[in-house]
Scaffold this motif. Structure first.
Motif, PDB file in Angstrom:
ATOM      1  N   MET A   1      12.047  -4.497   5.656  1.00 51.10           N
ATOM      2  CA  MET A   1      12.843  -5.599   5.101  1.00 51.10           C
ATOM      3  C   MET A   1      12.001  -6.866   5.002  1.00 51.10           C
ATOM      4  N   ARG A   2      11.200  -7.123   6.018  1.00 47.40           N
ATOM      5  CA  ARG A   2      10.327  -8.302   5.987  1.00 47.40           C
ATOM      6  C   ARG A   2       9.273  -8.158   4.894  1.00 47.40           C
ATOM      7  N   ASP A   3       8.746  -6.945   4.716  1.00 49.75           N
ATOM      8  CA  ASP A   3       7.778  -6.720   3.632  1.00 49.75           C
ATOM      9  C   ASP A   3       8.403  -7.033   2.276  1.00 49.75           C
ATOM     10  N   MET A   4       9.639  -6.592   2.076  1.00 46.18           N
ATOM     11  CA  MET A   4      10.315  -6.835   0.809  1.00 46.18           C
ATOM     12  C   MET A   4      10.564  -8.330   0.604  1.00 46.18           C
ATOM     13  N   GLU A   5      10.976  -9.007   1.644  1.00 53.42           N
ATOM     14  CA  GLU A   5      11.202 -10.459   1.552  1.00 53.42           C
ATOM     15  C   GLU A   5       9.909 -11.183   1.205  1.00 53.42           C
ATOM     16  N   LYS A   6       8.812 -10.738   1.822  1.00 55.97           N
ATOM     17  CA  LYS A   6       7.517 -11.364   1.546  1.00 55.97           C
ATOM     18  C   LYS A   6       7.121 -11.147   0.087  1.00 55.97           C
ATOM     19  N   MET A   7       7.422  -9.968  -0.461  1.00 58.27           N
ATOM     20  CA  MET A   7       7.166  -9.725  -1.881  1.00 58.27           C
ATOM     21  C   MET A   7       7.995 -10.666  -2.739  1.00 58.27           C
ATOM     22  N   VAL A   8       9.256 -10.872  -2.382  1.00 57.83           N
ATOM     23  CA  VAL A   8      10.154 -11.714  -3.177  1.00 57.83           C
ATOM     24  C   VAL A   8       9.626 -13.138  -3.270  1.00 57.83           C
ATOM     25  N   VAL A   9       9.124 -13.720  -2.181  1.00 54.95           N
ATOM     26  CA  VAL A   9       8.668 -15.116  -2.219  1.00 54.95           C
ATOM     27  C   VAL A   9       7.224 -15.245  -2.708  1.00 54.95           C
ATOM     28  N   SER A  10       6.590 -14.121  -3.058  1.00 52.49           N
ATOM     29  CA  SER A  10       5.211 -14.163  -3.525  1.00 52.49           C
ATOM     30  C   SER A  10       5.140 -14.501  -5.017  1.00 52.49           C
ATOM     31  N   SER A  11       3.909 -14.687  -5.486  1.00 51.97           N
ATOM     32  CA  SER A  11       3.654 -14.846  -6.921  1.00 51.97           C
ATOM     33  C   SER A  11       3.014 -13.587  -7.489  1.00 51.97           C
ATOM     34  N   ASN A  12       3.231 -12.452  -6.821  1.00 50.64           N
ATOM     35  CA  ASN A  12       2.645 -11.193  -7.296  1.00 50.64           C
ATOM     36  C   ASN A  12       3.107 -10.878  -8.713  1.00 50.64           C
ATOM     37  N   PRO A  13       2.187 -10.483  -9.592  1.00 47.64           N
ATOM     38  CA  PRO A  13       2.608  -9.969 -10.903  1.00 47.64           C
ATOM     39  C   PRO A  13       3.048  -8.516 -10.771  1.00 47.64           C
ATOM     40  N   ALA A  14       3.850  -8.043 -11.705  1.00 44.90           N
ATOM     41  CA  ALA A  14       4.282  -6.654 -11.715  1.00 44.90           C
ATOM     42  C   ALA A  14       3.111  -5.746 -12.078  1.00 44.90           C
ATOM     43  N   VAL A  15       3.100  -4.563 -11.450  1.00 42.46           N
ATOM     44  CA  VAL A  15       2.060  -3.569 -11.725  1.00 42.46           C
ATOM     45  C   VAL A  15       2.734  -2.248 -12.082  1.00 42.46           C
ATOM     46  N   LEU A  16       2.386  -1.690 -13.247  1.00 48.22           N
ATOM     47  CA  LEU A  16       2.968  -0.438 -13.700  1.00 48.22           C
ATOM     48  C   LEU A  16       2.685   0.695 -12.731  1.00 48.22           C
ATOM     49  N   GLY A  17       1.470   0.785 -12.264  1.00 48.91           N
ATOM     50  CA  GLY A  17       1.078   1.860 -11.369  1.00 48.91           C
ATOM     51  C   GLY A  17       0.558   3.067 -12.136  1.00 48.91           C
ATOM     52  N   SER A  18      -0.203   3.895 -11.439  1.00 51.32           N
ATOM     53  CA  SER A  18      -0.766   5.115 -12.018  1.00 51.32           C
ATOM     54  C   SER A  18      -1.070   6.062 -10.870  1.00 51.32           C
ATOM     55  N   GLY A  19      -1.767   7.150 -11.188  1.00 52.47           N
ATOM     56  CA  GLY A  19      -2.118   8.103 -10.148  1.00 52.47           C
ATOM     57  C   GLY A  19      -2.965   7.491  -9.051  1.00 52.47           C
ATOM     58  N   GLY A  20      -3.733   6.441  -9.379  1.00 51.57           N
ATOM     59  CA  GLY A  20      -4.601   5.808  -8.386  1.00 51.57           C
ATOM     60  C   GLY A  20      -4.230   4.377  -8.054  1.00 51.57           C
ATOM     61  N   THR A  21      -3.136   3.868  -8.632  1.00 53.50           N
ATOM     62  CA  THR A  21      -2.717   2.487  -8.400  1.00 53.50           C
ATOM     63  C   THR A  21      -1.247   2.453  -8.033  1.00 53.50           C
ATOM     64  N   ALA A  22      -0.924   1.778  -6.943  1.00 54.15           N
ATOM     65  CA  ALA A  22       0.467   1.704  -6.501  1.00 54.15           C
ATOM     66  C   ALA A  22       1.249   0.749  -7.393  1.00 54.15           C
ATOM     67  N   PRO A  23       2.463   1.119  -7.822  1.00 57.14           N
ATOM     68  CA  PRO A  23       3.294   0.198  -8.606  1.00 57.14           C
ATOM     69  C   PRO A  23       3.771  -0.956  -7.729  1.00 57.14           C
ATOM     70  N   LYS A  24       3.927  -2.122  -8.333  1.00 53.90           N
ATOM     71  CA  LYS A  24       4.359  -3.291  -7.570  1.00 53.90           C
ATOM     72  C   LYS A  24       5.407  -4.080  -8.351  1.00 53.90           C
ATOM     73  N   SER A  25       6.344  -4.624  -7.620  1.00 51.50           N
ATOM     74  CA  SER A  25       7.344  -5.520  -8.193  1.00 51.50           C
ATOM     75  C   SER A  25       6.772  -6.927  -8.271  1.00 51.50           C
ATOM     76  N   SER A  26       7.085  -7.639  -9.324  1.00 46.98           N
ATOM     77  CA  SER A  26       6.685  -9.042  -9.376  1.00 46.98           C
ATOM     78  C   SER A  26       7.598  -9.867  -8.481  1.00 46.98           C
ATOM     79  N   GLY A  27       7.061 -10.958  -7.949  1.00 45.20           N
ATOM     80  CA  GLY A  27       7.816 -11.856  -7.094  1.00 45.20           C
ATOM     81  C   GLY A  27       8.370 -13.035  -7.879  1.00 45.20           C
ATOM     82  N   LEU A  28       9.079 -13.898  -7.156  1.00 46.81           N
ATOM     83  CA  LEU A  28       9.700 -15.058  -7.797  1.00 46.81           C
ATOM     84  C   LEU A  28       8.680 -15.955  -8.490  1.00 46.81           C
ATOM     85  N   GLY A  29       7.502 -16.082  -7.903  1.00 46.73           N
ATOM     86  CA  GLY A  29       6.499 -16.976  -8.469  1.00 46.73           C
ATOM     87  C   GLY A  29       6.072 -16.596  -9.863  1.00 46.73           C
TER      88      GLY A  29
END
Length: 323
Positions: free
Chosen positions: A123-151
């Motif tokens: 839950m804390r990891d998810m909250e940290k993602m939410v307040v981040s400026s991470n861009p979204a990542v589609l993901g692939s066989g060698g790259t983990a998909p990521k959700s974009s954050g509020l930033g």
């Protein structure tokens, strides 16, 4: 004064003294997740979760029709289809057979205790993602998909330092990170200007503004129109007011919320909480993994993404110093 010769003391007893270990475990790190605990909940059916955003045309003071005139259709634009990628948050615990059965302080089962702990950590990891400026990542066989954050998802009412910007998410996912601008201090003038912009674009200000602890202290020093003196009657004790939790602006009241996960950060977020959701492809669950020896291994997973329905109702003040 000396101890009499041959006195049997605590120190003579040495290891013959039983340990005094409290039968509980105290956690010393914060567990609260203010934003995702207040956000709505949605169901994702694909790894790329999408939703529609629509807009009204600009108001026209000269919309005046002739009496009896024929009706003429105006151009209509379809809703914008935007989305975000689901991110797999996971953690795994492996406990040996002996560790599970020996007598332990504060827990009966090491496996059950660590599973419960991992859920809070995810839950804390998810909250940290939410307040981040991470861009979204589609993901692939060698790259983990990521959700974009509020930033990366709040762009209409994004107040940046010189040279900074947040790309508009008019379709698809917010796959480009914001460009950092020149750092500047948080001031009431800057804050009020952002509230005015947000009100102009959305017709109201958000429910709450989330600050780093340091920026929250700065915001508590905003002058505004404040009552500076309080009457203390009789033998009642006075209260020292050193902070502000609600800021009453020209455009409405907004709660000021400190967020420990934003410590050291450069953003302040103003959120209309009705527009913020977490969409779950796979809600929290755990599964036992194959045993390869005298141990038990379990994996905890949550697969989810951040949804910002009407980002125009939110704001971001970026490139702040002293976070």
């Amino acid at each position: 004064m000396a101890v009499p010769t041959n006195t049997y003391t605590r120190y003579t007893a040495g290891t013959n003294v039983r340990e005094d270990l409290a039968d509980y475990i105290a956690r010393q790190d914060p567990e609260k997740t203010p934003i995702i605990s207040s956000a709505g909940r949605d169901k994702a059916k694909q790894t790329f979760h999408e939703w529609n955003r629509d807009a009204l045309r600009a108001p026209n003071a000269d919309n005046a029709a002739l009496d009896g005139d024929d009706a003429t259709a105006s151009a209509k634009t379809p809703p914008a289809r935007v989305g975000n990628y689901c991110q797999i948050f996971q953690d795994t615990v492996q406990v040996s057979g002996r560790a599970e059965v020996v007598d332990k302080a504060g827990m009966k089962s090491a496996l059950a205790y660590n599973k419960a702990k991992m859920y809070k950590e995810l839950m804390r990891d998810m909250e940290k993602m939410v307040v981040s400026s991470n861009p979204a990542v589609l993901g692939s066989g060698g790259t983990a998909p990521k959700s974009s954050g509020l930033g990366a998802m709040i762009f209409t009412n994004a107040n940046h330092g010189a040279g900074g910007s947040t790309p508009a998410q008019t379709s698809g996912a917010a796959t480009v990170a914001p460009t950092a601008g020149t750092a500047r201090a948080l001031t009431e003038t800057l804050y009020k200007a952002t509230l005015q912009t947000t009100y102009t674009n959305a017709g109201e200000v958000p429910d709450a503004a989330y600050f780093s602890p340091a920026h929250k202290q700065v915001a508590s020093g905003f002058t505004g129109i404040a009552q500076q003196r309080y009457e203390v009657k009789g033998t009642n004790q006075g209260t020292i007011i050193g902070a502000a939790d609600v800021y009453v602006s020209d455009f409405g009241a907004i709660n000021h919320v400190p967020h420990y996960m934003m410590a050291g950060g450069t953003n302040v977020y103003g959120l209309a909480l009705a527009e913020i959701k977490v969409a779950y492809l796979r809600p929290y669950f755990s599964k036992e993994l194959a045993r390869t020896g005298d141990s038990i291994k379990e994996q905890c997973i949550v697969d989810a993404t951040l949804v910002v329905d009407a980002e125009k109702a939110c704001f971001k003040i970026a490139d702040l110093s002293g976070g």
